[in-house]
Scaffold this motif. Structure first.
Motif, mmCIF file in Angstrom:
data_model
loop_
_atom_site.group_PDB
_atom_site.id
_atom_site.type_symbol
_atom_site.label_atom_id
_atom_site.label_comp_id
_atom_site.label_asym_id
_atom_site.label_seq_id
_atom_site.Cartn_x
_atom_site.Cartn_y
_atom_site.Cartn_z
ATOM 1 N N SER A 231 17.920 28.443 18.674
ATOM 2 C CA SER A 231 17.755 29.553 17.732
ATOM 3 C C SER A 231 17.424 30.811 18.540
ATOM 4 O O SER A 231 16.645 30.755 19.493
ATOM 5 N N LEU A 232 18.020 31.928 18.156
ATOM 6 C CA LEU A 232 17.729 33.182 18.863
ATOM 7 C C LEU A 232 16.563 33.939 18.236
ATOM 8 O O LEU A 232 16.116 34.948 18.760
ATOM 9 N N SER A 251 12.492 32.161 18.426
ATOM 10 C CA SER A 251 13.608 31.754 19.265
ATOM 11 C C SER A 251 13.155 30.535 20.067
ATOM 12 O O SER A 251 11.959 30.346 20.322
ATOM 13 N N ARG A 253 14.685 26.574 22.136
ATOM 14 C CA ARG A 253 15.685 25.518 22.308
ATOM 15 C C ARG A 253 15.002 24.176 22.133
ATOM 16 O O ARG A 253 13.778 24.055 22.228
ATOM 17 N N PRO A 264 18.656 35.051 26.428
ATOM 18 C CA PRO A 264 20.025 35.313 25.964
ATOM 19 C C PRO A 264 21.012 35.576 27.105
ATOM 20 O O PRO A 264 22.214 35.353 26.949
ATOM 21 N N VAL A 304 23.559 25.242 16.290
ATOM 22 C CA VAL A 304 22.772 26.342 15.732
ATOM 23 C C VAL A 304 22.804 26.245 14.214
ATOM 24 O O VAL A 304 23.670 25.586 13.646
ATOM 25 N N ARG A 309 16.727 26.066 13.335
ATOM 26 C CA ARG A 309 15.617 26.984 13.035
ATOM 27 C C ARG A 309 14.391 26.236 12.526
ATOM 28 O O ARG A 309 13.262 26.526 12.924
ATOM 29 N N ILE A 374 20.239 40.622 19.037
ATOM 30 C CA ILE A 374 20.117 39.201 18.757
ATOM 31 C C ILE A 374 19.400 38.979 17.440
ATOM 32 O O ILE A 374 18.400 39.626 17.139
ATOM 33 N N GLU A 376 19.446 35.899 13.867
ATOM 34 C CA GLU A 376 20.040 34.703 13.291
ATOM 35 C C GLU A 376 20.850 35.133 12.079
ATOM 36 O O GLU A 376 20.383 35.912 11.243
ATOM 37 N N ALA A 381 22.635 31.157 15.292
ATOM 38 C CA ALA A 381 22.368 32.216 16.261
ATOM 39 C C ALA A 381 23.521 33.205 16.363
ATOM 40 O O ALA A 381 24.681 32.822 16.418
ATOM 41 N N PRO A 401 27.588 32.272 15.030
ATOM 42 C CA PRO A 401 27.093 30.892 14.884
ATOM 43 C C PRO A 401 28.180 29.834 14.996
ATOM 44 O O PRO A 401 28.015 28.838 15.710
#
Lengths: 452, 365
Positions: A231-232, A251, A253, A264, A304, A309, A374, A376, A381, A401
């Motif tokens: 998620s960014l 954000s 992983r 990013p 994503v 999220r 950036i 969502e 993302a 995404p």
């Protein structure tokens, strides 16, 4: 071994084609291809940088707000503009409304007909051949709610228009802020609709998802994929203005079960199996099979979307599902839980608007600049990269995404997230691969976004 | 027996917006009027190409009639890839059968532009029995030949729109380049207002083809200019211009293209009358224009920086332009610019504006 080619995939926005190899009643290999490209990034080159925000919205009529916000952010970073508080809040409200719209639309319009008999009315019929697992009354209730969800689509779009001007393709997000002013009347107009939608989410949507899950426990058993999530981050909060921005949806992983951070700059697009050479189309490229590129984070494919999220956010309901969250049904639960969470947050954020305070600052473009936006989108993302030379757009890159989720194999031959999730899916009847469709539609795919 | 005359219908389409000042849209009477008129709902087939799905999402915003009423009472929408139906080869087979059964009688609705470069391979919609990809271009040509009428929904389908913007690597074309003008109705907009889609459909169903302008747009919706009934018009007349977003004032200096835009947004408004671009402080970007988006760039630049390909304002036409401009209500600021030749306005567009409003009876008068 049986080979299947599935196209078109109805109800999924954009054009997608799926090739499957089936052995022993299961998918052993899959290829996911985006079969439509418009080349919109190239159309931005040479234009006033400030045009990026409204033009990139045209990538997607379902999640335009996310594209508009990402582009505006890229511009603000490039030209060093700090947007007023009202603009930050209003953008969160607009993005949140877009999330509610898309999540509700996705469940009822895109996913549900794979589980229940839909309306006996064209174009809903003829629909997928399914063996209903729900009792007749529960099925009838869901069809009624399907109709109700159409009204909700309209109500949420109205809510979005209150501060966005119109929907689809709202006009009010501009580089430097927003154009719409906050006043009591608009706050009320937004809140009254929000309460109606929140009520629907709490009392209809979320219960419906759980009803569907209850009668379809097998849908937790397939569609897992590799389980790597990214998620960014989205919804910047007030406190985040000091130093590093802080996001409501963080954000992060989730790699082989381990949490991690996101930089990013480490996201790269690969295209060995896509019809590209760099940024140029190569429609005759041997071995390529998709208009979608393959974004990878340090060489790894990440799923994503709402599931990513909610896992990264640490949502208790989604965490409680454990490994079951990584499944065709788990994604629907994540989306519904996210909607409930957001509906509550939007109600609070609405109080942060300050009538009479500014909503935009003037941008001071410089001839040479670059910026990254950036956020969502509802589907996952979203990243916009902007490069300005001689005061015009020199280069523009969008990683949407579905570019992640529907990506083809990367340079090392590793499949994309949906390709991975399809492997292992049971196909008891090759003339009606219903479970495959359920996995495909458990991702909120938008192929218009993916290749753009 | 038609419950309402065509004239009354056109009044309903326009007057609802003009008299109420908010979008009660196609009034409930219209939905009632349609109910019972139709012995047999006409077949409509909707296909999507190089599109963003925004036009379909906009259709969901129709208030009177809403989508359910539209589908149950007005049209037999036998194919819409995003709303429902089966997947795989049987989807295209179903579409082919529907087209054969209603051959020469169905309405084809196209959303999105048609990519023509690389043999149409920039958009394929499925595979045939041999596994060969079917291009959207082939599908459009095949179905358009069998349809009684083709409706382009959205600026991409009508004229190419965002999908066909330069350098247009995919060779996207609008239907104006692919379908005979007599067979085509354009409902542009990015997206089009749901009333424009549903209202045009209702007119087709009840009275046949509506009167269209030189760009194939129904005059009942595209006959007037956004600038004419703009709520910020008083600012324009008083030379009060907003220079920053969020400020009061006419939006001309921050890029408004309202004076060159044929659409009824200023009366109809959007999302059930909730708001619309200019009311929210955003300049009109002329999304119904045949040259959108190129003709509107830079979006936040004053109109005089805009030039349209192939349009030259000559000394001869300046007089006409100024005259029509006055009739249209374009004030001194713009008229001045037109005379100086700084604003290019589509010649056909301007000639059209003044008289069409009255002829159709659909105008705000």
């Amino acid at each position: 071994m049986t080979k299947l080619v599935l196209a078109p995939i109805s109800r999924v926005p954009g054009q997608v084609q799926i090739e499957l190899e089936i052995e022993g009643g299961k998918v052993v290999r899959s290829k996911v291809a985006g079969t439509m490209a418009r080349g919109l990034e190239a159309t931005l080159k040479g234009h006033d940088p400030r045009d990026a925000q409204l033009l990139t919205q045209r990538i997607c009529g379902i999640c335009p707000v996310a594209h508009g916000i990402a582009a505006a952010q890229a511009l603000e970073k490039a030209f060093g503009a700090a947007i007023p508080e009202n603009a930050r809040v209003m953008r969160n409200l607009l993005l949140g409304a877009n999330f509610l719209l898309t999540n509700i639309y996705h469940f009822y319009q895109i996913a549900l007909p794979d589980y229940v008999h839909s309306l006996p009315l064209a174009p809903f019929t003829p629909g997928p051949a399914i063996t209903p697992t729900l009792p007749v009354q529960a099925n009838a209730a869901l069809v009624q709610h399907f109709l109700l969800s159409l009204e909700m689509s309209r109500t949420v779009q109205e809510m979005l228009a209150v501060f966005g001007g119109k929907m689809p393709h709202p006009s009010a997000v501009v580089p430097g802020g927003v154009t719409e002013n906050a006043d009591a009347q608009k706050v009320t107009a937004f809140r009254s609709r929000l309460r109606e939608v929140a009520d629907f989410i709490k009392n209809v949507y979320l219960p419906d998802v759980h009803t569907l899950a209850w009668y379809n426990p097998q849908a937790f058993a397939y569609g897992a994929g590799a389980g790597n999530l990214l998620s960014l981050g989205a919804y910047p909060l007030k406190d985040g203005l000091r130093g590093q921005p802080e996001f409501y949806f963080k954000s992060g992983r989730y790699t082989n079960g381990q949490p991690g951070e996101v930089d990013p700059d480490k996201i790269k697009e690969e295209f060995r199996y896509a019809w590209y050479e760099g940024d140029s189309f190569q429609s005759e490229k041997p071995g390529a099979y998709s208009w979608v590129k393959a974004p990878r984070y340090e060489g790894t494919a990440y799923e994503v979307g709402a599931l990513a999220r909610m896992v990264i956010h640490g949502h208790s309901g989604v965490k409680a599902l454990g490994d079951k969250a990584f499944s065709a049904m788990g994604r629907h639960i994540a989306r519904a839980e996210e909607s409930l969470l957001l509906a509550g947050a939007l109600d609070e954020w609405l109080n942060q608007l300050e009538p009479g305070k500014p909503v935009a600052v003037n941008l001071n473009p410089t001839p040479l600049a670059q910026g990254t936006g950036i956020t969502e989108a509802p589907q996952g993302a979203l990243l916009h990269r902007l490069e300005v030379k001689n005061a015009v757009i020199h280069n523009y890159q969008v990683i949407a995404p579905a570019t992640w989720n529907a990506s083809p194999r990367d340079d090392s031959g590793k499949p994309g997230p949906l390709e991975q999730a399809l492997v292992g899916t049971p196909v008891p009847d090759t003339t009606n691969p219903l479970e495959v469709y359920r996995v495909i539609r458990s991702f909120d795919l938008c192929l218009a976004c993916a290749a753009h | 027996m038609k419950p309402i005359s065509r004239r009354k219908f056109l009044e309903l389409c326009a007057a609802s917006a003009a008299t109420l000042g908010l979008s009660q849209t196609l009034l409930p009477e219209l939905a009632e009027a349609l109910n019972g008129v139709l012995q047999k709902k006409p077949t409509v087939l909707w296909i999507q190409g190089a599109a963003c799905s925004g036009c379909s999402m906009s259709l969901l915003n129709s208030v009177h009639p809403d989508l359910k009423a539209l589908l149950t009472e007005i049209i037999n929408l036998r194919h819409h890839p995003q709303l429902g139906g089966v997947s795989g080869q049987s989807a295209l087979e179903h579409l082919r059968q529907a087209a054969e059964q209603a051959r020469g009688k169905f309405l084809l609705i196209v959303e999105g532009a048609v990519p023509t470069a690389a043999g149409g391979n920039y958009c394929t919609v499925g595979v045939d029995a041999q596994g060969q990809a079917i291009t959207f271009q082939t599908l459009v040509k095949d179905l358009a030949a069998k349809a009684s009428l083709v409706m382009a929904v959205g600026t991409c389908a009508a004229y190419g729109g965002a999908a066909a913007a330069k350098p247009n690597l995919t060779g996207c074309k609008g239907l104006n380049a692919l379908v005979d003008a007599e067979k085509l109705i354009n409902v542009p907009g990015c997206p089009p207002h749901p009333d424009w889609i549903v209202g045009t459909l209702a007119h087709l169903v009840m009275y046949g083809r509506p009167e269209v302008d030189d760009f194939g747009r129904p005059k009942m919706f595209y006959g007037g200019v956004v600038h004419d009934n703009c709520p910020r018009r008083q600012y324009f007349d008083n030379s009060t211009f907003a220079l920053t977003f969020g400020e009061p004032g006419c939006l001309l200096e921050v890029g408004c293209k309202g004076p060159m835009t044929f659409a009824d947004c200023s009366l109809r408004q959007w999302n059930g009358g909730t708001n619309w671009c200019i009311r929210s402080g955003s300049p009109c970007i002329s999304c119904t224009h045949p040259e959108f988006p190129a003709g509107s760039l830079p979006l936040y630049g004053r109109m005089e920086r805009i030039s349209f390909a192939g349009i030259k304002v000559t000394a001869d036409t300046v007089g006409k332009l100024a005259g029509t401009a006055t009739a249209l209500g374009i004030g001194a600021h713009l008229a001045g610019n037109i005379i100086k030749g700084r604003v290019g306005i589509l010649k056909k567009g301007v000639q059209r504006g003044g008289d069409t409003v009255d002829k159709t009876g659909a105008g705000p008068n």
